[in-house]
Design an enzyme around this catalytic site. Structure first.
Site, PDB file in Angstrom:
ATOM      1  N   SER A 350       0.838  -1.200   0.000  1.00 14.19           N
ATOM      2  CA  SER A 350       0.000   0.000   0.000  1.00 14.19           C
ATOM      3  C   SER A 350       0.867   1.241   0.000  1.00 14.19           C
ATOM      4  O   SER A 350       1.969   1.253   0.562  1.00 14.19           O
ATOM      5  CB  SER A 350      -0.909   0.009   1.232  1.00 14.19           C
ATOM      6  OG  SER A 350      -1.541   1.264   1.402  1.00 14.19           O
ATOM      7  N   TYR A 362      -2.103  -0.815   9.734  1.00 13.44           N
ATOM      8  CA  TYR A 362      -2.138  -1.208   8.327  1.00 13.44           C
ATOM      9  C   TYR A 362      -0.797  -0.944   7.658  1.00 13.44           C
ATOM     10  O   TYR A 362      -0.274  -1.794   6.921  1.00 13.44           O
ATOM     11  CB  TYR A 362      -3.253  -0.409   7.651  1.00 13.44           C
ATOM     12  CG  TYR A 362      -3.543  -0.749   6.210  1.00 13.44           C
ATOM     13  CD1 TYR A 362      -4.261  -1.885   5.881  1.00 13.44           C
ATOM     14  CD2 TYR A 362      -3.141   0.100   5.185  1.00 13.44           C
ATOM     15  CE1 TYR A 362      -4.563  -2.185   4.556  1.00 13.44           C
ATOM     16  CE2 TYR A 362      -3.436  -0.185   3.866  1.00 13.44           C
ATOM     17  CZ  TYR A 362      -4.153  -1.327   3.554  1.00 13.44           C
ATOM     18  OH  TYR A 362      -4.444  -1.609   2.246  1.00 13.44           O
TER      19      TYR A 362
END
Length: 488
Positions: A350, A362
């Site tokens: 990401s 995350y």
């Protein structure tokens, strides 16, 4: 306490919350003037949180998660007083103190996202990977220069201090007028020195497992690959954006859509955090189709929370799906792929690894996935199994509007301001955020012409080749005299 560029000596308390092997050297770096608990009353000038990884401990990510959990308590205090410095320190074997390893990439993801959000509270966050027996005085210097420290990650080992730059775009391979096509992407990669494009792109006739295929980018990839002629195994747990619940209907809906359009697909309800379910997913694919040509690990869980709000459950859920899930799936697929001398693995990291408010868990996980993908590409080089990592963008289940509560709205506002987005609702609805924009590049990475060991940015009209995080400068420790020596 107002954050200052150079606090006066003794201005406020320094606390060290760390594993025992770090307490003594960090205390010595501060001439013994530290506390090993958070004070009930401040002001607190800085908090150093840390964890130690011994040579015998193979779980490198555990070390990062331990430091991050201590950061939760530290940021509660620092954010409440609206200022201070948080330094996250990992004590590692010498060989682990370098870029490309999971501790560096995951700590970097954590630090950059934590720094992005904590800046709204006047708190500066930075990170240090310290080799066993290394000189810890850099840690003290970082607490003295908040403006220098913010968002930075340093390596201390081998007699040097080095700063790690975040992953960044090395070059733009393609900027299409609209959604990129497979032919455009193949041509762009071929021009960039890929293996060639004649018959070397597309997934027609190939068997591809797509995890997270029940929604968002995973669904777009599953449908897009099927339209090119691939047989797609749609794997999805059918959970909500937080990773809770189980519903086979999500995977079934995608498989139905594919077959309705004339493609071939089967649905499997799979929890990728469980190794037995990953093995069963691959066994079902082999049983039905005789082979696995490609794996796309797009499954993900997003627990949006500030560092001081992220729970142990949040950490466990995010790391188990993204990091453990990637390893379970690869272990299950690698044997059959290696036996055939051919396979493609696409792992989804990401752009949040460069820093995004509310995504510290995350970003930590996605940093570890990035490191794992790079290491796996080296391991499989020459075997016919190619491994690449993508940084995709687009609307997902996690980003869908859902009448968020006050905490979610606060995080979304922070993120919009950090990324310079004036209208988050309009941004999500823009054509550039269509998840289908990722399909062409991912199709190429699943096809016969794919390279190996690439870090590729996808989404919108662009396809970009990224440079992984790397050392952008280093100096000998013997020349590190004052905190001004670490200025950018």
């Amino acid at each position: 306490m107002k954050q200052a560029d150079q606090p006066r000596e003794g201005d406020g308390i320094v606390s060290v919350l760390a594993d025992e092997p770090l307490i003594q050297p960090l205390s010595a770096a501060f001439d013994g003037e530290v506390r090993t608990t958070l004070p009930e009353r401040g002001p607190v000038r800085a908090v150093v949180v840390g964890a130690a990884l011994t040579t015998a401990d193979g779980d490198e990510l555990r070390c990062v998660a331990a430091a991050a959990r201590r950061a939760r308590e530290a940021t509660r205090v620092l954010a409440a007083q609206r200022g201070g410095v948080l330094v996250c320190v990992l004590l590692l074997p010498e060989k682990a103190v370098k870029t490309g390893r999971p501790p560096c990439e995951s700590l970097s993801g954590f630090v950059r996202s934590a720094a992005a959000e904590q800046s709204f509270y006047g708190v500066s966050v930075c990170g240090v990977l310290l080799s066993e027996g290394g000189d810890p005085r850099l840690v003290r210097m970082l607490t003295e220069r908040p403006s220098v420290a913010a968002g930075q990650v340093f390596l201390v080992g081998g007699g040097e201090v080095a700063r790690v730059a975040a992953p960044a775009v090395e070059r733009e391979l393609l900027r299409a007028a609209g959604r990129p096509s497979s032919a455009q992407v193949a041509e762009a990669f071929g021009a960039a020195g890929g293996p060639g494009t004649a018959g070397g792109h597309g997934t027609a006739g190939r068997v591809v497992i797509v995890t997270g295929g029940g929604g968002g980018i995973g669904r777009a990839v599953a449908v897009g690959l099927a339209e090119e002629g691939a047989t797609v195994v749609v794997a999805d747990l059918g959970c909500d954006a937080d990773g809770r619940g189980r519903d086979p209907g999500f995977a079934q809906d995608t498989a139905y859509e594919i077959t309705r359009r004339g493609g071939r697909a089967v649905a499997v309800c799979t929890d990728v955090s469980r190794p037995d379910e990953c093995r069963d997913l691959v066994a079902q694919t082999l049983g039905a189709f005789g082979r696995v040509d490609a794996l796309c690990h797009a499954a993900g869980v997003v627990r949006q929370a500030l560092v001081q709000e992220a729970t142990d459950e949040d950490w466990d859920a995010v790391l188990s799906v993204h990091v453990a899930g990637a390893r379970h799936l690869v272990e299950a697929c690698l044997g059959p792929m290696s036996e055939r001398g051919h396979g493609r693995v696409v792992l989804f990291s990401s752009r949040s690894v460069t820093g995004s408010p509310g995504l510290s868990t995350y970003s930590t996980a996605k940093g570890a996935v990035l490191a794992y993908g790079r290491a796996l590409a080296d391991r499989t080089a020459g075997s016919g199994v190619h491994v690449n990592v993508v940084l995709p963008s687009g609307r997902t289940r996690a980003s869908a509007p859902q009448a968020p509560g006050a905490r979610r709205r606060r995080i979304e506002l922070m993120r919009a301001r950090h990324h310079g987005i004036a209208d988050p609702v309009a941004y999500r609805a823009a054509p550039e955020q269509d998840p289908e924009n990722n399909v062409a590049a991912i199709s190429w990475l699943c096809g016969p012409g794919a390279g190996n060991g690439l870090l590729v940015g996808t989404g919108g009209p662009r396809v970009e080749l990224y440079r992984p995080g790397a050392v952008d400068w280093s100096i000998p420790l013997s020349e590190l005299l004052t905190s001004r020596d670490i200025s950018p």
